[in-house]
Design an enzyme around this catalytic site. Structure first.
Site, PDB file in Angstrom:
ATOM      1  N   GLY A  32       3.463 -27.136 -32.616  1.00 30.31           N
ATOM      2  CA  GLY A  32       4.656 -26.954 -31.789  1.00 30.31           C
ATOM      3  C   GLY A  32       4.840 -28.046 -30.748  1.00 30.31           C
ATOM      4  CG  HIS A  67       7.296 -23.680 -12.349  1.00 32.22           C
ATOM      5  ND1 HIS A  67       6.131 -23.353 -13.001  1.00 32.22           N
ATOM      6  CD2 HIS A  67       8.125 -24.196 -13.305  1.00 32.22           C
ATOM      7  CE1 HIS A  67       6.247 -23.640 -14.282  1.00 32.22           C
ATOM      8  NE2 HIS A  67       7.454 -24.147 -14.486  1.00 32.22           N
ATOM      9  NE  ARG A 117      23.574 -31.307  -1.889  1.00 38.09           N
ATOM     10  CZ  ARG A 117      23.810 -30.201  -1.203  1.00 38.09           C
ATOM     11  NH1 ARG A 117      25.058 -29.718  -1.123  1.00 38.09           N
ATOM     12  NH2 ARG A 117      22.836 -29.548  -0.605  1.00 38.09           N
TER      13      ARG A 117
END
Length: 486
Positions: A16, A241, A459
């Site tokens: 993968g 994260h 943004r």
């Protein structure tokens, strides 16, 4: 590990994208720098029928070498790699894999250590972990199971996965990878906080006004929209994260650098954060800018999708250190630049006598162009008493120009080899994070609020500016940090 011991690394999902783009280049990086003993062997396992030479060609396709010596090292590394094809839910396939591993171990007389790296989609986590335990678990050495995110889609699915893993594997054998924990500047956060007296003294609500943790990506889903639509930006980036960065930023000093002491403090912080609601967030979805396609233009995305590709959320930590300080997390795709950073904005100067001066900021640039810089006010040189914003700048490209910063996966796989859990996610840490996000995720799925459109390459949504200003961020116009040119 002695020279008579064997160590076999089994990479599941070896054919993968994740394996050949990240796992194998990281393994070679460690091998090249002598962090992997030369008698370690790597066995790739996947469903695809691939000839060994073709497999070796594939896993080396993302590995760059610059000298003949590195090419020889790559050839040596590839010679230590083999491949077995098989299913993830089939006992006969695992017996074949076990035979390949035992053939390698037959050349060694000592202990037999095995690392199982699951570079797999979450749909096969459970059968793969069960098959490995039943057919390849060694009783003559150590077993380590490496699991890639996502760790579920909400609290209940995460608990289901956790129970399935716990039925066969001890918690100390499981290494849940969040690759942000392997990034140089994230690993530097604890050093910055706990080895510098001046940071320790001001790291609290009395001196810090707000904290922003930002992830920006300049590309869209690039044909992965169907997969992304199942998870969305909150699950994909914010819940893991960015929340890992938040927990290190906000935790108390651990009593030691022992993995459990560090993770205990991270969990305490998460327990002090209330669950999110729609009132705490801004959701966006990118649209075409006339050149690049919008999210709904991706043929793999449902045309009525309300999955956010941008999210900003504010979190408050109900403890003595951080009471009242907003932690603003922002993440999005198809934005104006590539950037991950932590921006700490300090309080206004008490009794200010210089008029309109900017707040101090400490910025930790995670990627790209790693840096730590402090924005502060300075007198404009010359006969004027005017103040201007300047910076104290530790840019890694200038200060550490001779040092190659390792890839996050290299760092984390090395931690697995060493048996160090400090940079991996513990089961109760997952529970605490999902407790915060699950009510919001379920509310979004139930009410299907339409995300605010924003043009590709901007943004983010127009309401972002008012959102961060509402929570106390003071934008400073006329200043832009420029990394040094080398």
């Amino acid at each position: 590990m002695s020279d008579t011991d064997s160590m076999v690394i089994v990479v599941l999902g070896a054919s993968g994208d994740l394996a050949y783009k990240k796992t194998y280049p990281a393994l070679f990086g460690l091998y090249k720098n002598n962090f992997i003993p030369h008698h370690v062997r790597v066995v790739g396992y996947a469903r695809s029928e691939i000839e060994l030479n073709e497999f070796r060609k594939r896993i080396s396709s993302r590995i760059k070498v610059s000298t003949s010596q590195e090419q020889q090292l790559l050839n040596d590394f590839l010679s230590k790699n083999t491949y077995v094809s098989g299913k993830y839910d089939d006992a006969a396939s695992y017996r074949k894999l076990r035979g390949a591993v035992k053939d390698i171990e037959a050349d060694f007389g000592g202990q037999r250590h095995r690392i199982f790296y699951m570079a797999l989609p979450p749909s096969v986590f459970i059968p793969a972990s069960q098959g490995l335990k039943e057919h390849l678990y060694t009783t003559k050495g150590t077993n380590r199971l490496v699991v890639e995110k996502p760790f579920g889609k909400d609290y209940d699915s995460s608990k289901e996965l956790g129970r399935a893993l716990a039925a066969n594997w001890k918690e100390e054998e499981i290494y849940r990878i969040d690759h942000y924990l392997g990034k140089e500047m994230v690993k530097n956060l604890m050093v910055l906080r706990f080895t510098n007296v001046f940071f320790g003294a001001i790291w609290n609500r009395h001196h810090i006004h707000n904290v922003q943790i930002t992830f920006k990506e300049p590309i869209g889903t690039e044909g992965r929209g169907g997969y992304f639509d199942e998870f969305g930006i909150i699950r994909d980036i914010m819940q893991n994260h960015l929340f890992q960065i938040l927990s290190i930023m906000a935790m108390e000093k651990p009593v030691s650098l022992d993995a459990e002491d560090v993770r205990n403090e991270k969990v305490k912080v998460l327990h002090a954060i209330p669950p999110l609601t729609l009132d705490d967030v801004v959701l966006g979805q990118y649209v075409t800018d006339g050149k690049e396609p919008g999210y709904l233009d991706d043929p793999t995305v449902p045309k009525d999708s309300v999955t956010p590709t941008f999210a900003a959320a504010v979190f408050y930590i109900n403890n003595e250190r951080w009471d009242g300080v907003p932690f603003i997390l922002k993440c999005g795709k198809a934005l104006n630049e590539q950037k991950t950073e932590v921006r700490i904005q300090f309080q206004d100067v008490a009794g200010n006598i210089y008029g309109d001066v900017a707040r101090n900021e400490l910025v930790i640039r995670v990627q790209p162009q790693e840096a730590v810089y402090m924005k502060f006010n300075n007198k404009r040189p010359g006969l004027s008493n005017e103040t201007l914003i300047s910076e104290l700048d530790l840019s890694y490209s200038k200060r550490y120009s001779e040092v190659k910063i390792p890839d996050a996966y290299e760092s984390l796989i090395l931690d697995v080899l060493r048996g160090d859990h400090a940079n991996f996610v513990r089961d109760d840490e997952l529970d605490a994070a999902w407790r915060i996000f699950t009510p919001l995720l379920h509310q979004i799925e139930r009410e299907r609020p339409k995300p605010e459109p924003y043009r590709y390459g901007t943004r983010g949504p127009d309401s972002l500016t008012s959102f961060v200003e509402k929570h106390g961020y003071a934008r400073q116009s006329g200043y832009h940090w420029n990394p040094p040119k080398m």
